[in-house]
Design a protein around this motif. Structure first.
Motif, PDB file in Angstrom:
ATOM      1  N   LEU A 213       0.816  -1.219   0.000  1.00  0.00           N
ATOM      2  CA  LEU A 213       0.000   0.000   0.000  1.00  0.00           C
ATOM      3  C   LEU A 213       0.845   1.261   0.000  1.00  0.00           C
ATOM      4  O   LEU A 213       0.302   2.369  -0.005  1.00  0.00           O
ATOM      5  CB  LEU A 213      -0.944   0.003   1.208  1.00  0.00           C
ATOM      6  CG  LEU A 213      -1.997  -1.110   1.219  1.00  0.00           C
ATOM      7  CD1 LEU A 213      -2.785  -1.091   2.528  1.00  0.00           C
ATOM      8  CD2 LEU A 213      -2.944  -0.978   0.032  1.00  0.00           C
ATOM      9  N   LEU A 253      -5.839  -7.509  -0.665  1.00  0.00           N
ATOM     10  CA  LEU A 253      -5.997  -6.071  -0.477  1.00  0.00           C
ATOM     11  C   LEU A 253      -6.714  -5.475  -1.672  1.00  0.00           C
ATOM     12  O   LEU A 253      -6.420  -5.816  -2.827  1.00  0.00           O
ATOM     13  CB  LEU A 253      -4.633  -5.398  -0.311  1.00  0.00           C
ATOM     14  CG  LEU A 253      -3.818  -5.793   0.929  1.00  0.00           C
ATOM     15  CD1 LEU A 253      -2.468  -5.076   0.915  1.00  0.00           C
ATOM     16  CD2 LEU A 253      -4.575  -5.468   2.207  1.00  0.00           C
ATOM     17  N   LEU A 255      -6.500  -2.935  -3.690  1.00  0.00           N
ATOM     18  CA  LEU A 255      -5.567  -1.882  -4.072  1.00  0.00           C
ATOM     19  C   LEU A 255      -6.237  -0.804  -4.911  1.00  0.00           C
ATOM     20  O   LEU A 255      -5.915   0.381  -4.788  1.00  0.00           O
ATOM     21  CB  LEU A 255      -4.393  -2.481  -4.851  1.00  0.00           C
ATOM     22  CG  LEU A 255      -3.503  -3.480  -4.106  1.00  0.00           C
ATOM     23  CD1 LEU A 255      -2.379  -3.952  -5.009  1.00  0.00           C
ATOM     24  CD2 LEU A 255      -2.941  -2.859  -2.848  1.00  0.00           C
ATOM     25  N   PHE A 258      -8.159   1.526  -2.590  1.00  0.00           N
ATOM     26  CA  PHE A 258      -7.261   2.310  -1.739  1.00  0.00           C
ATOM     27  C   PHE A 258      -6.535   3.366  -2.565  1.00  0.00           C
ATOM     28  O   PHE A 258      -6.372   4.507  -2.125  1.00  0.00           O
ATOM     29  CB  PHE A 258      -6.253   1.385  -1.053  1.00  0.00           C
ATOM     30  CG  PHE A 258      -5.411   2.085  -0.015  1.00  0.00           C
ATOM     31  CD1 PHE A 258      -5.896   2.307   1.262  1.00  0.00           C
ATOM     32  CD2 PHE A 258      -4.131   2.521  -0.325  1.00  0.00           C
ATOM     33  CE1 PHE A 258      -5.129   2.949   2.217  1.00  0.00           C
ATOM     34  CE2 PHE A 258      -3.349   3.167   0.623  1.00  0.00           C
ATOM     35  CZ  PHE A 258      -3.851   3.382   1.896  1.00  0.00           C
ATOM     36  N   GLN A 266      -5.468   8.465   2.477  1.00  0.00           N
ATOM     37  CA  GLN A 266      -4.680   7.271   2.769  1.00  0.00           C
ATOM     38  C   GLN A 266      -3.937   7.431   4.091  1.00  0.00           C
ATOM     39  O   GLN A 266      -3.878   6.492   4.893  1.00  0.00           O
ATOM     40  CB  GLN A 266      -3.690   7.008   1.630  1.00  0.00           C
ATOM     41  CG  GLN A 266      -4.328   6.631   0.317  1.00  0.00           C
ATOM     42  CD  GLN A 266      -3.311   6.509  -0.797  1.00  0.00           C
ATOM     43  OE1 GLN A 266      -2.101   6.534  -0.567  1.00  0.00           O
ATOM     44  NE2 GLN A 266      -3.782   6.379  -2.030  1.00  0.00           N
ATOM     45  N   ARG A 274       2.623   9.031   4.443  1.00  0.00           N
ATOM     46  CA  ARG A 274       3.009   7.966   3.512  1.00  0.00           C
ATOM     47  C   ARG A 274       4.484   8.045   3.138  1.00  0.00           C
ATOM     48  O   ARG A 274       5.171   7.035   3.061  1.00  0.00           O
ATOM     49  CB  ARG A 274       2.148   8.030   2.250  1.00  0.00           C
ATOM     50  CG  ARG A 274       2.319   6.804   1.361  1.00  0.00           C
ATOM     51  CD  ARG A 274       1.380   6.853   0.175  1.00  0.00           C
ATOM     52  NE  ARG A 274       1.773   7.871  -0.805  1.00  0.00           N
ATOM     53  CZ  ARG A 274       1.120   8.120  -1.933  1.00  0.00           C
ATOM     54  NH1 ARG A 274       0.029   7.418  -2.222  1.00  0.00           N
ATOM     55  NH2 ARG A 274       1.542   9.051  -2.764  1.00  0.00           N
ATOM     56  N   SER A 327       4.816  -8.617   0.846  1.00  0.00           N
ATOM     57  CA  SER A 327       3.901  -8.390  -0.265  1.00  0.00           C
ATOM     58  C   SER A 327       3.766  -9.670  -1.081  1.00  0.00           C
ATOM     59  O   SER A 327       4.728 -10.419  -1.258  1.00  0.00           O
ATOM     60  CB  SER A 327       4.418  -7.255  -1.151  1.00  0.00           C
ATOM     61  OG  SER A 327       4.475  -6.037  -0.424  1.00  0.00           O
TER      62      SER A 327
END
Length: 390
Positions: A213, A253, A255, A258, A266, A274, A327
């Protein structure tokens, strides 16, 4: 990865696709100008990167939890069941011996690959622990939670083999060797390959990766020896002392959804910046989130449903868990989450609180889950698993 309802044979890993490695050649000119007509010799070839240091196999704890200090980028988690009537003790002892030959580079099943920083970490599931003692750490199953879509074969299991390495081709080769040693005594449930993202420095001598993410993952945890003795390692009883409890969760997820959020949205989901990983309350990436910090008009700088607030161990009232996130992109993009702690409640109480209101959870669906007692360390005179199953 194989589907959970169609477990592969134990020979599946023997069909390994080789990895292609590209190499560059550097050349240069001599600095000697006294004889310009003489052909300039080639500059020395650049030295190859130093091989990763081997990780000690024997000791109080198994490798692959806190050693190496920076986890290797490639992982395979393999979950299996023992066959009916199979005694855990001899099987674990044989697996431990095989790990020693593999990490030493002396096992011909490595196919000539150098082991480098290879680690193999072995855990046993609640059914095997309960057979020794129902009150032992590791005897409790992981309860179900919301946002799960877990097939029966992807829930629980008797045996965890976690393989980590700096070189991706090594991982399936090591798995094939261990499955060959186990033979028909185990039956695979599910497996998952994962990789760590780019490491970002978060404190002196410590880094953490970015997850799929885009956020830095695993900043908070028991990092010092004192913190690890308090929250990570089991102190007893003797059969489990030096071990720890692992929780595995494979998550899909969303993605696309998001990524459709603005960066500010986010960051509000996580409660961190981030780019830097710093908490929204201010400070640096390694600073504790200021959960009481507010704006001038009385709004929390870290939203009430932000992940760092809902999962904060002080607020939950539990210890810290050592988190590892990898991941994945097979079968779909997502995350393999692994946590280590000396009390299963550290995980269960945290996720229970997150279930009530955590802005991150709506983007996740868990498709596999299990908990295991990571066995204490071992050595030549103390076979793997012998304190518990000897």
């Amino acid at each position: 990865m194989h589907r959970a309802d169609q477990p592969p044979s134990r020979r599946a890993f023997l069909d390994v696709t080789g990895a292609t490695v590209a190499a560059g050649l550097l050349s240069g000119c001599s600095g000697d100008s006294a004889r310009p007509a003489r052909p300039a010799p080639s500059a020395p070839a650049s030295s190859a990167p130093a091989a990763p240091a081997p990780v000690p196999v024997t000791g109080r704890h198994q490798a692959g939890v806190t050693l190496p200090r920076s986890p290797q980028p490639h992982l395979l988690a393999l979950v299996a069941d023992l066959g009916a009537g199979v005694a855990p003790g001899p099987l674990l002892a044989e697996l431990g011996e095989t790990v020693r030959t593999l990490t030493a580079g002396s096992d011909p099943r490595l196919l000539g690959l150098p082991p480098g920083d290879l680690t193999v970490t072995v855990g046993v599931g609640p059914r095997l622990v309960r057979a020794v003692g129902a009150a032992l750490p590791g005897a409790a199953d992981l309860p179900p939670f919301s946002r799960e879509r877990i097939a029966p074969r992807a829930r629980g299991g008797d045996l965890l083999i976690q393989i980590c390495a700096g070189e991706a081709p090594l991982v399936p080769v090591v798995a094939a060797a261990l499955l060959d040693r186990a033979g028909d005594r185990i039956r695979e449930r599910w497996r998952q390959f994962g990789r760590r993202g780019t490491e970002v420095p978060v404190a002196e001598g410590r880094s953490a990766p970015r997850n799929v993410l885009g956020f830095i993952d695993g900043i908070v945890g028991p990092h010092t020896p004192a913190e690890q003795e308090r929250d990570l390692w089991l102190a007893g009883p003797p059969g489990v002392a030096g071990g720890t409890l692992a929780v595995l969760r494979r998550m899909e997820l969303d993605l696309t959804r998001f990524a459709a959020l603005s960066v500010a949205e986010q960051e509000a989901v996580f409660g961190r910046r981030r780019a830097s990983g710093a908490p929204l309350s201010g400070g640096g990436v390694a600073d504790a989130p200021g959960l009481g910090a507010k704006t001038a008009d009385g709004r929390y700088l870290i939203p009430a449903d932000a992940h760092v607030r809902r999962a904060n161990p002080t607020v939950v009232g539990v210890g810290h868990m050592l988190r590892r996130s990898y991941s994945i992109d097979d079968p779909v993009p997502g995350l393999l989450f692994i946590s280590f702690q000396n009390d299963l409640r550290t995980f269960t109480a945290t996720l229970t609180r997150m279930d009530t209101s955590d802005a991150l959870l709506p983007f996740t669906t868990t498709t596999a889950g299990a908990t295991f007692l990571i066995l204490p360390g071992y050595g030549p005179r103390r076979p793997l698993g012998s304190p518990l199953f000897g």
